[in-house]
Motif scaffolding. Structure first.
Motif, PDB file in Angstrom:
ATOM      1  N   VAL A 440       0.856  -1.183   0.000  1.00  0.00           N
ATOM      2  CA  VAL A 440       0.000   0.000   0.000  1.00  0.00           C
ATOM      3  C   VAL A 440       0.897   1.239   0.000  1.00  0.00           C
ATOM      4  CG1 VAL A 440      -1.970  -0.967   1.271  1.00  0.00           C
ATOM      5  CG2 VAL A 440      -0.001  -0.070   2.540  1.00  0.00           C
ATOM      6  N   THR A 441       0.310   2.423  -0.238  1.00  0.00           N
ATOM      7  CA  THR A 441       1.123   3.624  -0.014  1.00  0.00           C
ATOM      8  C   THR A 441       0.800   4.145   1.384  1.00  0.00           C
ATOM      9  OG1 THR A 441      -0.495   5.177  -0.889  1.00  0.00           O
ATOM     10  CG2 THR A 441       1.098   4.288  -2.456  1.00  0.00           C
ATOM     11  N   VAL A 442       1.855   4.572   2.064  1.00  0.00           N
ATOM     12  CA  VAL A 442       1.666   5.193   3.374  1.00  0.00           C
ATOM     13  C   VAL A 442       2.140   6.631   3.242  1.00  0.00           C
ATOM     14  CG1 VAL A 442       2.299   5.154   5.816  1.00  0.00           C
ATOM     15  CG2 VAL A 442       2.036   3.003   4.569  1.00  0.00           C
ATOM     16  N   ARG A 443       1.219   7.565   3.523  1.00  0.00           N
ATOM     17  CA  ARG A 443       1.559   8.984   3.378  1.00  0.00           C
ATOM     18  C   ARG A 443       1.828   9.579   4.752  1.00  0.00           C
ATOM     19  NH1 ARG A 443      -1.550  13.492   4.182  1.00  0.00           N
ATOM     20  NH2 ARG A 443      -1.183  15.361   2.920  1.00  0.00           N
ATOM     21  N   ASP A 444       2.949  10.296   4.830  1.00  0.00           N
ATOM     22  CA  ASP A 444       3.326  10.951   6.079  1.00  0.00           C
ATOM     23  C   ASP A 444       2.630  12.319   6.160  1.00  0.00           C
ATOM     24  OD1 ASP A 444       5.553  11.123   8.333  1.00  0.00           O
ATOM     25  OD2 ASP A 444       5.407  13.073   7.333  1.00  0.00           O
ATOM     26  N   ARG A 445       1.959  12.576   7.264  1.00  0.00           N
ATOM     27  CA  ARG A 445       1.183  13.815   7.437  1.00  0.00           C
ATOM     28  C   ARG A 445       2.034  15.085   7.295  1.00  0.00           C
ATOM     29  NH1 ARG A 445       0.108  14.227  13.461  1.00  0.00           N
ATOM     30  NH2 ARG A 445       2.297  14.793  13.334  1.00  0.00           N
ATOM     31  N   ASP A 446       3.237  15.057   7.880  1.00  0.00           N
ATOM     32  CA  ASP A 446       4.005  16.303   7.960  1.00  0.00           C
ATOM     33  C   ASP A 446       4.715  16.650   6.656  1.00  0.00           C
ATOM     34  OD1 ASP A 446       3.106  16.175  10.516  1.00  0.00           O
ATOM     35  OD2 ASP A 446       4.990  15.447  11.361  1.00  0.00           O
ATOM     36  N   THR A 447       5.193  15.625   5.954  1.00  0.00           N
ATOM     37  CA  THR A 447       5.934  15.912   4.725  1.00  0.00           C
ATOM     38  C   THR A 447       5.071  15.703   3.487  1.00  0.00           C
ATOM     39  OG1 THR A 447       6.650  13.627   4.547  1.00  0.00           O
ATOM     40  CG2 THR A 447       8.096  15.120   5.782  1.00  0.00           C
ATOM     41  N   GLY A 448       3.996  14.968   3.635  1.00  0.00           N
ATOM     42  CA  GLY A 448       3.149  14.638   2.480  1.00  0.00           C
ATOM     43  C   GLY A 448       3.772  13.556   1.601  1.00  0.00           C
ATOM     44  N   LYS A 449       4.929  13.060   2.003  1.00  0.00           N
ATOM     45  CA  LYS A 449       5.626  12.057   1.176  1.00  0.00           C
ATOM     46  C   LYS A 449       4.946  10.699   1.297  1.00  0.00           C
ATOM     47  CE  LYS A 449      10.116  13.991   0.532  1.00  0.00           C
ATOM     48  NZ  LYS A 449      10.718  14.745   1.654  1.00  0.00           N
ATOM     49  N   GLN A 450       4.950   9.975   0.160  1.00  0.00           N
ATOM     50  CA  GLN A 450       4.340   8.642   0.169  1.00  0.00           C
ATOM     51  C   GLN A 450       5.385   7.573  -0.071  1.00  0.00           C
ATOM     52  OE1 GLN A 450       0.781   8.325  -2.150  1.00  0.00           O
ATOM     53  NE2 GLN A 450       0.469  10.522  -2.046  1.00  0.00           N
ATOM     54  N   GLU A 451       5.140   6.466   0.554  1.00  0.00           N
ATOM     55  CA  GLU A 451       6.102   5.372   0.470  1.00  0.00           C
ATOM     56  C   GLU A 451       5.324   4.085   0.284  1.00  0.00           C
ATOM     57  OE1 GLU A 451       9.318   3.814   3.520  1.00  0.00           O
ATOM     58  OE2 GLU A 451       8.239   5.585   4.230  1.00  0.00           O
ATOM     59  N   ARG A 452       5.858   3.169  -0.497  1.00  0.00           N
ATOM     60  CA  ARG A 452       5.167   1.869  -0.609  1.00  0.00           C
ATOM     61  C   ARG A 452       5.668   0.961   0.507  1.00  0.00           C
ATOM     62  NH1 ARG A 452       1.820   1.968  -4.893  1.00  0.00           N
ATOM     63  NH2 ARG A 452       0.905   0.007  -4.223  1.00  0.00           N
ATOM     64  N   VAL A 453       4.719   0.360   1.186  1.00  0.00           N
ATOM     65  CA  VAL A 453       5.084  -0.528   2.296  1.00  0.00           C
ATOM     66  C   VAL A 453       4.281  -1.815   2.157  1.00  0.00           C
ATOM     67  CG1 VAL A 453       5.156  -0.783   4.818  1.00  0.00           C
ATOM     68  CG2 VAL A 453       5.420   1.480   3.817  1.00  0.00           C
ATOM     69  N   SER A 454       4.930  -2.934   2.418  1.00  0.00           N
ATOM     70  CA  SER A 454       4.228  -4.206   2.318  1.00  0.00           C
ATOM     71  C   SER A 454       3.142  -4.279   3.405  1.00  0.00           C
ATOM     72  CB  SER A 454       5.258  -5.325   2.465  1.00  0.00           C
ATOM     73  OG  SER A 454       4.771  -6.293   3.334  1.00  0.00           O
ATOM     74  N   ILE A 455       1.987  -4.827   3.042  1.00  0.00           N
ATOM     75  CA  ILE A 455       0.859  -4.885   3.990  1.00  0.00           C
ATOM     76  C   ILE A 455       1.274  -5.596   5.279  1.00  0.00           C
ATOM     77  CG2 ILE A 455      -1.454  -5.892   4.353  1.00  0.00           C
ATOM     78  CD1 ILE A 455      -2.067  -5.152   1.412  1.00  0.00           C
ATOM     79  N   ALA A 456       2.114  -6.578   5.149  1.00  0.00           N
ATOM     80  CA  ALA A 456       2.550  -7.342   6.327  1.00  0.00           C
ATOM     81  C   ALA A 456       3.348  -6.485   7.310  1.00  0.00           C
ATOM     82  CB  ALA A 456       3.389  -8.537   5.877  1.00  0.00           C
ATOM     83  N   ASP A 457       3.952  -5.395   6.796  1.00  0.00           N
ATOM     84  CA  ASP A 457       4.832  -4.603   7.676  1.00  0.00           C
ATOM     85  C   ASP A 457       4.188  -3.366   8.297  1.00  0.00           C
ATOM     86  OD1 ASP A 457       6.813  -6.344   7.058  1.00  0.00           O
ATOM     87  OD2 ASP A 457       7.755  -5.066   5.534  1.00  0.00           O
ATOM     88  N   ILE A 458       3.036  -2.905   7.729  1.00  0.00           N
ATOM     89  CA  ILE A 458       2.546  -1.593   8.211  1.00  0.00           C
ATOM     90  C   ILE A 458       2.137  -1.602   9.672  1.00  0.00           C
ATOM     91  CG2 ILE A 458       1.629   0.329   6.807  1.00  0.00           C
ATOM     92  CD1 ILE A 458      -0.590  -1.510   5.927  1.00  0.00           C
ATOM     93  N   GLY A 459       1.509  -2.674  10.138  1.00  0.00           N
ATOM     94  CA  GLY A 459       1.026  -2.724  11.525  1.00  0.00           C
ATOM     95  C   GLY A 459       2.129  -2.405  12.513  1.00  0.00           C
ATOM     96  N   ALA A 460       3.239  -3.154  12.394  1.00  0.00           N
ATOM     97  CA  ALA A 460       4.349  -2.988  13.347  1.00  0.00           C
ATOM     98  C   ALA A 460       4.904  -1.585  13.252  1.00  0.00           C
ATOM     99  CB  ALA A 460       5.438  -4.005  13.037  1.00  0.00           C
ATOM    100  N   ARG A 461       4.986  -1.081  12.039  1.00  0.00           N
ATOM    101  CA  ARG A 461       5.563   0.243  11.821  1.00  0.00           C
ATOM    102  C   ARG A 461       4.730   1.337  12.497  1.00  0.00           C
ATOM    103  NH1 ARG A 461       7.938   2.190   6.267  1.00  0.00           N
ATOM    104  NH2 ARG A 461       7.681   4.408   6.581  1.00  0.00           N
TER     105      ARG A 461
END
Ligand code: ATP
Length: 468
Positions: A440-461
């Motif tokens: 999925v893409t995960v967008r950071d609120r402060d920078t607006g930057k998006q990063e692709r992260v595996s679904i399996a990893d987002i929870g822990a992050r």
């Protein structure tokens, strides 16, 4: 990306925050459909989350992280004698004015006497008001030297009630508590007798307090109903000041850990102490109108327990079983308002910048304080495969992370803006690539930057970033 701090726009900041609070469900004026009710506010769906996070943070620092502090939840109503012993009911009919510049409350009759005008506290309110207005040009606020006063009002801060009076009789009134700490003092003996506590130790409590403020104002800063977070620390007489210094240091650290910009905080020493106090400092925050009290840290001597020993006739001294000494403990306290802290955090977090050629407003809240921790979106609402994958991701994450929102309303830009304004640290979008690559893409609120992260990893992050 340029970030305009509030200092560039402090004039309009107050209005902007009040408006954001209403628009996004943080704080509503109380009883609004009935034209409101002065000095009281309601916390909306987003506000109650932020408020609870602030209280949980305080409880963690003031109770759970400390082996020497225990919690309490005492009642709002108490035996009215408590307020007599504490000194709150004395001068019930004092005629007061409040300085609109610095909030000092001053006896109007005394100020008149000081400039040679014959006045006394028993005069009717209207008479005193007339005298005060006639002489206002000669009267300066003893605290700030300015001339900007409210009308004279005979009042006491305690809010009276008729609890238990079913007869319209002249039964003495009971009061809604004006501060939470009295509930702590009167339970001192209960805690000593029921817990394994040894001086020095503290009792902490969060709860509502009520004050008949003559001029409630500045949004959540000065209300008539508000919540306090107070911790009373009972010390040996000779250790009062060393414990006081430790408490000051500890509270500063705890406040900073909320993510404040340190330059917006400062210590302010009290010049005029009440007769029993040894020392008092406020932690001031740089509110839109300037630095003002957010919380107080006070060394109170043994006044409180002495007063309640006298008032109740019960011995509230402490027996040290190791040294066989008996003494009335001295108290150092930290006392802060939830509303003031909430407002300070909103002021600190409020940011405006430009992102992708558009101006935006966002709340740079520490992720642990954010009302919503993460939002999940399908890129397009009308693609069932994206919606169902996004729901799957949402359900999986929501098992471990709360609160979260699922949003498929409007276009993606609008959804980001909604989340930015409530300070959601992470926006997770499911797009067509997600269907194949399980990411999925995960967008950071402060920078607006998006990063692709595996679904399996987002929870822990996300979990790592949001713990209090
Ligand atoms: P002030 O001088 O601003 O009236 P205070 O010195 O009377 O405040 P305390 O009695 O020491 O305040 O109360 C401790 C804390 O409770 C304050 O630091 C503030 O955070 C909060 N508090 C006090 N009065 C109010 C109020 N009317 N509305 C909201 N919070 C309040």
């Amino acid at each position: 990306m340029s970030e305009n701090s509030k200092k560039n726009d402090s004039a309009g900041l107050m209005e902007k925050i009040v408006s954001l609070c209403k628009r996004r469900g943080f704080v509503y004026p109380s009883s609004e459909i009935y034209s409101g009710f002065a000095g009281v506010y309601d916390y909306g769906p987003m506000g109650v989350e932020l408020e609870n996070n602030l209280k949980a943070h305080w409880w963690k620092w003031m109770v759970h992280k400390r082996q020497d502090i225990v919690g309490l939840d005492s009642s709002i109503f108490m035996n009215p004698q408590i307020w007599e012993a504490s000194g709150h009911t004395k001068g019930f009919f004092d005629p007061m004015v409040e300085c609109k510049e610095c909030n000092a409350r001053i006896r109007a009759d005394k100020m008149l006497e000081d400039i040679g005008v014959k006045a006394d506290e028993k005069m009717p309110e209207e008479k005193l008001n007339g005298l005060f207005q006639e002489n206002e040009q000669k009267i300066k606020c003893p605290k700030c030297g300015k001339r900007n006063f409210t009308k004279v009002k005979k009042f006491n801060l305690l809010v009276k009630s008729n609890l238990g009076d079913f007869t319209d009789s002249n039964m003495a009134p009971s009061y809604l508590r004006g501060e939470t700490c009295q509930g702590i003092y009167v339970n001192f003996k209960n805690v000593v007798d029921s817990q394994h506590v040894k001086v020095p130790f503290g009792i902490a409590q969060i709860g509502k307090a009520f004050r008949n403020e003559i001029s409630p104002r500045q949004f959540l800063f000065r209300g008539r109903e508000f919540e306090q977070m107070e911790m009373q620390y009972f010390t040996r007489p000779e250790e009062e000041m060393s414990e006081y210094e430790k408490l000051k240091e500890y509270r500063w650290k705890a406040i900073l850990s909320l993510g404040f910009d340190e330059s917006n905080l400062r210590w302010k020493k009290h010049d005029n102490l009440v007769f029993y106090a040894k020392e008092a400092y406020d932690v001031e925050y740089n509110f839109p109108w300037g630095f003002d009290e957010m919380e107080g840290i006070h060394a109170r001597g043994n006044y409180d327990l002495t007063q309640h020993s006298k008032g109740s006739g019960k011995d509230l001294s402490y027996h040290d079983s190791e040294t066989n000494e008996k003494f009335i403990p001295h108290i150092v306290e930290s006392s802060g308002g939830v509303g003031r802290l909430f407002f300070a955090i909103m002021c600190d977090a409020y940011k405006e910048d430009e992102l992708g050629g558009e101006t935006r407003v966002y709340l740079k809240l520490k992720p642990s304080l954010a009302p919503v921790k993460a939002a999940v979106f399908p890129l397009l609402k009308n693609k069932p495969e994206l919606v169902s994958k996004a729901k799957e991701v949402f359900d999986m994450l929501n098992e471990e992370i709360q609160p979260m929102v699922f949003d498929d309303n409007g276009n993606i830009g609008k959804r980001y803006r909604r989340q930015d304004e409530i300070g959601t640290p992470y926006c997770i979008t499911v797009d067509f690539d997600s269907l194949e690559k399980n990411d999925v893409t995960v967008r950071d609120r402060d920078t607006g930057k998006q990063e692709r992260v595996s679904i399996a990893d987002i929870g822990a992050r996300i979990k790592g970033a949001i713990s209090l």
